[in-house]
Design a protein around this motif. Structure first.
Motif: not given
Length: 66
Positions: A20-32
């Motif tokens: 699963s690709v996840r962002g950081t607390r400050d910069a979320l990573c949204h699906r797609g």
């Protein structure tokens, strides 16, 4: 070190190879949304919930640092 190694495989049906690709607390990573060059992300193993760690140690299999 107690850590596990990661090996890439070509088998599509290997459910143990899902991340699963996840962002950081400050910069979320949204699906797609494409991951940008230089963007900080976390790769979390779907089955174990553990994050992939990278560091400057030689690979135990090839002795290469990738």
């Amino acid at each position: 070190s107690g850590q596990q190694s990661v090996t890439g495989v070509t088998a599509v049906e290997d459910s143990n190879s899902y991340w699963s690709v996840r962002g950081t607390r400050d910069a979320l990573c949204h699906r797609g949304t494409p991951v940008k060059c230089g963007q900080t992300i976390r790769l979390t193993h779907v089955n174990t919930g553990r994050n992939l760690h990278s560091h400057y140690f030689a690979s135990p299999l090839s002795s290469n640092q990738v």
